[in-house]
Design an enzyme around this catalytic site. Sequence first.
Site, PDB file in Angstrom:
ATOM      1  N   THR A 150      39.659 117.339  13.883  1.00 17.04           N
ATOM      2  CA  THR A 150      38.588 116.409  13.279  1.00 17.04           C
ATOM      3  C   THR A 150      37.246 117.221  13.113  1.00 17.04           C
ATOM      4  O   THR A 150      36.537 117.688  14.414  1.00 17.04           O
ATOM      5  CB  THR A 150      38.544 115.149  13.199  1.00 17.04           C
ATOM      6  OG1 THR A 150      39.433 114.156  12.814  1.00 17.04           O
ATOM      7  CG2 THR A 150      37.913 114.864  12.548  1.00 17.04           C
ATOM      8  N   ASP A 170      41.646 121.070  18.068  1.00 18.88           N
ATOM      9  CA  ASP A 170      40.848 120.730  18.077  1.00 18.88           C
ATOM     10  C   ASP A 170      39.846 121.444  17.995  1.00 18.88           C
ATOM     11  O   ASP A 170      39.317 121.823  19.947  1.00 18.88           O
ATOM     12  CB  ASP A 170      41.083 119.377  18.405  1.00 18.88           C
ATOM     13  CG  ASP A 170      40.243 117.968  17.583  1.00 18.88           C
ATOM     14  OD1 ASP A 170      38.697 118.610  16.919  1.00 18.88           O
ATOM     15  OD2 ASP A 170      39.870 116.858  18.040  1.00 18.88           O
ATOM     16  N   GLY A 171      38.796 121.000  18.021  1.00 16.61           N
ATOM     17  CA  GLY A 171      37.094 120.964  18.648  1.00 16.61           C
ATOM     18  C   GLY A 171      36.257 120.449  20.231  1.00 16.61           C
ATOM     19  O   GLY A 171      37.054 119.185  19.993  1.00 16.61           O
ATOM     20  N   ALA A 172      34.889 120.964  20.065  1.00 17.54           N
ATOM     21  CA  ALA A 172      34.885 120.143  21.645  1.00 17.54           C
ATOM     22  C   ALA A 172      33.385 119.976  20.498  1.00 17.54           C
ATOM     23  O   ALA A 172      32.024 120.851  20.403  1.00 17.54           O
ATOM     24  CB  ALA A 172      34.845 120.195  22.490  1.00 17.54           C
ATOM     25  N   ASP A 173      32.389 118.483  20.764  1.00 17.62           N
ATOM     26  CA  ASP A 173      31.436 118.447  21.517  1.00 17.62           C
ATOM     27  C   ASP A 173      30.566 118.844  22.400  1.00 17.62           C
ATOM     28  O   ASP A 173      29.402 119.704  22.547  1.00 17.62           O
ATOM     29  CB  ASP A 173      30.627 116.856  20.832  1.00 17.62           C
ATOM     30  CG  ASP A 173      30.667 116.320  20.030  1.00 17.62           C
ATOM     31  OD1 ASP A 173      30.732 116.806  18.505  1.00 17.62           O
ATOM     32  OD2 ASP A 173      31.642 115.669  19.883  1.00 17.62           O
ATOM     33  N   LYS A 212      33.727 114.516  23.018  1.00 15.97           N
ATOM     34  CA  LYS A 212      34.531 114.756  21.744  1.00 15.97           C
ATOM     35  C   LYS A 212      34.150 113.372  20.885  1.00 15.97           C
ATOM     36  O   LYS A 212      33.949 112.525  22.396  1.00 15.97           O
ATOM     37  CB  LYS A 212      36.137 114.930  21.676  1.00 15.97           C
ATOM     38  CG  LYS A 212      36.777 115.990  21.764  1.00 15.97           C
ATOM     39  CD  LYS A 212      37.700 116.556  22.198  1.00 15.97           C
ATOM     40  CE  LYS A 212      39.190 116.179  21.078  1.00 15.97           C
ATOM     41  NZ  LYS A 212      37.676 116.941  19.213  1.00 15.97           N
ATOM     42  N   GLY A 228      32.147 113.180  18.321  1.00 17.58           N
ATOM     43  CA  GLY A 228      31.443 112.924  17.505  1.00 17.58           C
ATOM     44  C   GLY A 228      31.076 113.031  15.595  1.00 17.58           C
ATOM     45  O   GLY A 228      30.433 112.164  15.403  1.00 17.58           O
ATOM     46  N   GLY A 229      32.325 113.384  15.203  1.00 19.45           N
ATOM     47  CA  GLY A 229      32.874 112.537  14.188  1.00 19.45           C
ATOM     48  C   GLY A 229      33.201 110.838  13.978  1.00 19.45           C
ATOM     49  O   GLY A 229      33.969 110.860  13.041  1.00 19.45           O
ATOM     50  N   GLU A 257      42.254 111.166  18.054  1.00 23.58           N
ATOM     51  CA  GLU A 257      42.850 112.791  18.330  1.00 23.58           C
ATOM     52  C   GLU A 257      43.093 112.475  19.873  1.00 23.58           C
ATOM     53  O   GLU A 257      43.957 113.095  20.858  1.00 23.58           O
ATOM     54  CB  GLU A 257      41.093 113.623  18.759  1.00 23.58           C
ATOM     55  CG  GLU A 257      40.263 113.373  17.255  1.00 23.58           C
ATOM     56  CD  GLU A 257      39.079 114.274  17.730  1.00 23.58           C
ATOM     57  OE1 GLU A 257      38.424 114.318  16.694  1.00 23.58           O
ATOM     58  OE2 GLU A 257      38.207 113.559  18.895  1.00 23.58           O
TER      59      GLU A 257
END
Length: 224
Positions: free
Chosen positions: A32, A85-88, A98, A100-101, A107
């Site tokens: 996400t 997936d992304g990461a903060d 992770k 932030g969303g 996740e």
Amino acid sequence: MTQDELKKAVGQAAVDFIKDKLEENSVIGVGTGSTANCFIDALAAYKDRFDGAVASSEATAKRLKDHGIPVYDLNAVGELEFYIDGADESNHLLHLIKGGGAALTREKIVAAASKTFICIADQSKLVDTLGAFPLPVEVIPMARSYVARELVKLGGDPVYRAGVTTDNGNVILDVHNMRITDPVALELAINNIVGVVTNGLFAARPADVLLLGTSEGVKTLKAE
């Protein structure tokens, strides 16, 4: 390159990383956030190569479906081949922050069910020590104040993320001012607080690969 351009570059790099490994019956996990959205957009061109996806949030499920990619409930499929997936934040061991969303619990579940976790991020997310980005903790609503007091005992400064409800119906506490030198131990300690669903440290199950967008191109990193 702008940050948006870096996100698009790593999204495409993730597609390039997996596209030749996909099979007709493959189901992949998708995360996400804005970087994951870039991956979804790039993935759409190859939707005929695999069966479908498991989404880590309702927003991701909608974006996948809008591209004509079937979305499955995790309970209806077996082990996933990939999770992207992304990461903060990420350290050099590929321990991540992770959430932030606010999708950290789903996740983490999808990551746990996947053989290979590919993290995609721009170069600003790579740090020596985690914690500059506030650590999200998903909490059962009635336990919010209790959990906050316990987080203070661990050295953090928890702040209620007002107006945010997770897809699971819970709330988020963002823990500021923590220099996280032992992510695995802290992940366990926070998860052991009664009322915590989970926290945004992905250290017990870190990423396997980090595709990092830099001004010199996308770099492929593995845990040091």
